[in-house]
Design a protein around this motif. Structure first.
Motif, PDB file in Angstrom:
ATOM      1  N   SER A 106      16.472  -9.141  22.172  1.00 23.54           N
ATOM      2  CA  SER A 106      14.855  -9.349  21.798  1.00 23.54           C
ATOM      3  C   SER A 106      14.056  -8.116  21.884  1.00 23.54           C
ATOM      4  O   SER A 106      14.455  -7.224  23.163  1.00 23.54           O
ATOM      5  N   PRO A 107      13.382  -7.418  21.014  1.00 23.19           N
ATOM      6  CA  PRO A 107      12.987  -8.244  19.831  1.00 23.19           C
ATOM      7  C   PRO A 107      14.408  -8.337  18.790  1.00 23.19           C
ATOM      8  O   PRO A 107      15.182  -7.621  18.860  1.00 23.19           O
ATOM      9  N   ARG A 108      14.263  -9.404  17.977  1.00 25.84           N
ATOM     10  CA  ARG A 108      15.438  -9.621  17.163  1.00 25.84           C
ATOM     11  C   ARG A 108      15.506  -8.389  16.105  1.00 25.84           C
ATOM     12  O   ARG A 108      14.536  -8.081  15.591  1.00 25.84           O
ATOM     13  N   ILE A 121      18.646 -17.995   3.624  1.00 29.06           N
ATOM     14  CA  ILE A 121      17.606 -16.951   4.164  1.00 29.06           C
ATOM     15  C   ILE A 121      16.293 -17.540   3.889  1.00 29.06           C
ATOM     16  O   ILE A 121      15.369 -17.382   4.443  1.00 29.06           O
ATOM     17  N   GLN A 122      16.311 -18.014   2.408  1.00 26.34           N
ATOM     18  CA  GLN A 122      15.090 -18.425   1.928  1.00 26.34           C
ATOM     19  C   GLN A 122      14.307 -19.805   2.526  1.00 26.34           C
ATOM     20  O   GLN A 122      13.236 -19.758   2.471  1.00 26.34           O
ATOM     21  N   SER A 123      15.293 -20.690   2.889  1.00 24.21           N
ATOM     22  CA  SER A 123      14.795 -21.914   3.581  1.00 24.21           C
ATOM     23  C   SER A 123      14.984 -21.722   5.106  1.00 24.21           C
ATOM     24  O   SER A 123      14.205 -22.791   5.797  1.00 24.21           O
ATOM     25  N   GLY A 124      15.793 -21.250   5.660  1.00 30.52           N
ATOM     26  CA  GLY A 124      16.114 -21.510   6.948  1.00 30.52           C
ATOM     27  C   GLY A 124      15.859 -20.388   7.947  1.00 30.52           C
ATOM     28  O   GLY A 124      15.769 -20.386   9.247  1.00 30.52           O
ATOM     29  N   PHE A 125      15.465 -19.078   7.278  1.00 37.55           N
ATOM     30  CA  PHE A 125      15.057 -17.934   8.253  1.00 37.55           C
ATOM     31  C   PHE A 125      13.932 -17.914   8.467  1.00 37.55           C
ATOM     32  O   PHE A 125      12.895 -17.774   7.521  1.00 37.55           O
ATOM     33  N   LYS A 126      13.452 -18.062   9.624  1.00 37.80           N
ATOM     34  CA  LYS A 126      11.919 -18.232  10.021  1.00 37.80           C
ATOM     35  C   LYS A 126      11.719 -16.993  10.973  1.00 37.80           C
ATOM     36  O   LYS A 126      12.139 -16.832  12.122  1.00 37.80           O
ATOM     37  N   PRO A 127      10.946 -15.822  10.417  1.00 44.30           N
ATOM     38  CA  PRO A 127      10.777 -14.641  11.122  1.00 44.30           C
ATOM     39  C   PRO A 127       9.924 -14.876  12.246  1.00 44.30           C
ATOM     40  O   PRO A 127       8.893 -15.537  12.274  1.00 44.30           O
ATOM     41  N   GLN A 128      10.039 -14.151  13.373  1.00 44.63           N
ATOM     42  CA  GLN A 128       9.169 -13.853  14.266  1.00 44.63           C
ATOM     43  C   GLN A 128       8.478 -12.749  14.292  1.00 44.63           C
ATOM     44  O   GLN A 128       8.764 -11.735  13.559  1.00 44.63           O
ATOM     45  N   GLU A 129       7.239 -12.790  14.921  1.00 44.47           N
ATOM     46  CA  GLU A 129       6.498 -11.623  14.664  1.00 44.47           C
ATOM     47  C   GLU A 129       7.004 -10.175  14.981  1.00 44.47           C
ATOM     48  O   GLU A 129       6.608  -9.011  14.495  1.00 44.47           O
ATOM     49  N   THR A 130       7.721 -10.232  16.051  1.00 41.91           N
ATOM     50  CA  THR A 130       8.546  -9.146  16.585  1.00 41.91           C
ATOM     51  C   THR A 130       9.665  -8.639  15.830  1.00 41.91           C
ATOM     52  O   THR A 130      10.477  -7.686  16.302  1.00 41.91           O
ATOM     53  N   ASP A 131      10.208  -9.380  14.915  1.00 44.79           N
ATOM     54  CA  ASP A 131      11.483  -9.170  14.138  1.00 44.79           C
ATOM     55  C   ASP A 131      11.548  -7.775  13.523  1.00 44.79           C
ATOM     56  O   ASP A 131      10.342  -7.308  13.075  1.00 44.79           O
ATOM     57  N   ILE A 132      12.772  -7.155  13.638  1.00 47.06           N
ATOM     58  CA  ILE A 132      12.832  -6.019  12.694  1.00 47.06           C
ATOM     59  C   ILE A 132      14.055  -6.000  11.911  1.00 47.06           C
ATOM     60  O   ILE A 132      14.855  -6.573  12.399  1.00 47.06           O
ATOM     61  N   ILE A 133      13.775  -5.749  10.548  1.00 46.59           N
ATOM     62  CA  ILE A 133      14.853  -5.951   9.737  1.00 46.59           C
ATOM     63  C   ILE A 133      15.095  -4.418   9.116  1.00 46.59           C
ATOM     64  O   ILE A 133      14.326  -3.589   8.432  1.00 46.59           O
ATOM     65  N   VAL A 134      16.526  -3.877   9.256  1.00 45.60           N
ATOM     66  CA  VAL A 134      17.190  -2.787   8.733  1.00 45.60           C
ATOM     67  C   VAL A 134      17.550  -2.943   7.390  1.00 45.60           C
ATOM     68  O   VAL A 134      18.495  -3.726   7.187  1.00 45.60           O
ATOM     69  N   ALA A 135      17.032  -2.341   6.209  1.00 48.83           N
ATOM     70  CA  ALA A 135      17.558  -2.586   5.053  1.00 48.83           C
ATOM     71  C   ALA A 135      18.025  -1.388   4.233  1.00 48.83           C
ATOM     72  O   ALA A 135      17.517  -0.099   4.710  1.00 48.83           O
ATOM     73  N   SER A 136      18.740  -1.447   3.408  1.00 49.68           N
ATOM     74  CA  SER A 136      19.459  -0.364   2.654  1.00 49.68           C
ATOM     75  C   SER A 136      20.239  -0.862   1.495  1.00 49.68           C
ATOM     76  O   SER A 136      20.864  -1.953   1.552  1.00 49.68           O
ATOM     77  N   PHE A 137      20.780   0.057   0.538  1.00 44.58           N
ATOM     78  CA  PHE A 137      21.712  -0.009  -0.305  1.00 44.58           C
ATOM     79  C   PHE A 137      22.937   0.669   0.292  1.00 44.58           C
ATOM     80  O   PHE A 137      22.892   1.376   1.234  1.00 44.58           O
TER      81      PHE A 137
END
Length: 342
Positions: A136-138, A59-75
């Motif tokens: 798309s968007p990712r 994640i920290q070295s290989g994930f390259k976010p795109q401007e339109t990316d959306i990340i859904v986060a939660s516990f």
């Protein structure tokens, strides 16, 4: 090796050694056995299973976010499946109207449509393939606290949506979920065979570990605070949502989510009932009734176990007054001065 010394700067030609390097790093971390009988490792103040930790370097070295990316986060068990469904339906509604008989939500579980970043633990070819799977968007999701994914997001304008739920309901929901999946090896999803376990996990043991913060992705209060503070500092890129508000005012919160995701409802859409249609499409009753969610599975987890009651205040049937008082005191202390309330 210090727990912060994650092997991030491996040369590309050494990529095949990443797994071994990562395992060496993980084995050096503090650990405890959790209420499921699995080994939990502590990294930068949070607890993870080995299977999840293996994804952090990628994640920290290989994930390259795109401007339109959306990340859904939660516990975990905070409304993740619901938020994934709503996010997908909102963003994709120009391609897939909510009343489309061939809508992807009717044939795919939300966890298939919005995959976890935690799955990024393999080699570069597999990583590239994974990142191309999303629409798309990712759209991706994660249960990790913000700091674990912050490195690749530093210069990215992508959007993060976080859903938070009363921790007492989270605890009860987690207990039911783990008991519904007693055969799953949570610390190693590469296992193809389920273990045999007849008895339920102890609610009391789970409660004590939860209060001590020793639970996967925990402590839950620190997890929520990491996103809460980010939403205050950068509200254009981090949206903090409360599960209870989604339950009480779904139309209002869905419209708020659409605004944040830069796909607000037009007047014509509102007049035609588009908001209500999306709320209905993503409702617990609708999703749980779909054949894919009755019989499908992913990673050894039956989709049907993601849908229970989704109640607010259901914890009252499980916790004693002493339990309630203990966890309330912990939460009050941990959230003091933050402005966040469960």
């Amino acid at each position: 090796m210090d727990e912060k010394d994650v092997p991030m700067n491996l040369r590309e030609e050494e990529e095949e050694n990443l797994s071994e390097e990562t395992k060496t790093w993980i084995s050096s971390l503090p650990w405890e056995i959790d209420y499921l009988g699995n080994k939990l490792f502590k990294y930068e103040g949070y607890w993870y299973y080995e299977d999840v930790l293996q994804s952090i370097p990628n994640i920290q070295s290989g994930f390259k976010p795109q401007e339109t990316d959306i990340i859904v986060a939660s516990f975990p068990k905070s409304g993740t499946t619901w938020l994934k469904a709503l996010t997908f339906a909102l963003v994709q509604r120009s391609k897939h109207p909510s009343d489309d008989d061939h809508h992807p939500m009717l044939s795919h579980n939300p966890h298939e449509l919005v995959p976890y970043l935690e799955y990024l633990k393999s080699s570069k070819p597999d990583l590239t393939k994974f990142l191309s799977l999303s629409s798309s968007p990712r759209m991706f999701s994660t249960h990790m606290p913000l700091h674990a994914i912050q490195e690749p997001l530093k210069e990215s304008p992508c959007k993060i949506v976080y859903v938070c739920r009363n921790v007492k309901d989270v605890l009860v929901s987690l207990w039911h979920f783990f008991n519904a999946n007693k055969g799953v090896q949570w610390n190693d999803f590469s296992q193809t065979e389920k273990i045999i376990r007849e008895e339920d996990y102890s609610f009391e043991a789970m409660f004590e570990s939860f209060c001590n913060g020793v639970t996967v992705y925990g402590p839950s209060w620190d997890h929520a605070l990491s996103y809460w503070r980010a939403s205050l500092e950068d509200p254009k890129h981090v949206l903090f949502m409360m599960y209870e508000e989604l339950k009480a005012e779904p139309r209002t919160q869905v419209k708020r989510l659409a605004e944040f995701l830069d796909c607000p409802f037009t007047k014509e859409e509102e007049d035609s009932g588009s908001v209500d249609k999306i709320v209905e499409l993503c409702s617990l009753s609708k999703l749980s009734s779909l054949e894919i969610n009755k019989s499908g599975a992913l990673g050894g987890v039956d989709f049907k176990t993601y849908f229970r009651k989704g109640e607010v205040g259901g914890w009252k049937s499980y916790m004693t007054p002493d339990m309630e008082n203990k966890i309330d005191m912990i939460i009050e202390e941990k959230l003091k001065g933050s402005g966040l309330k469960f």
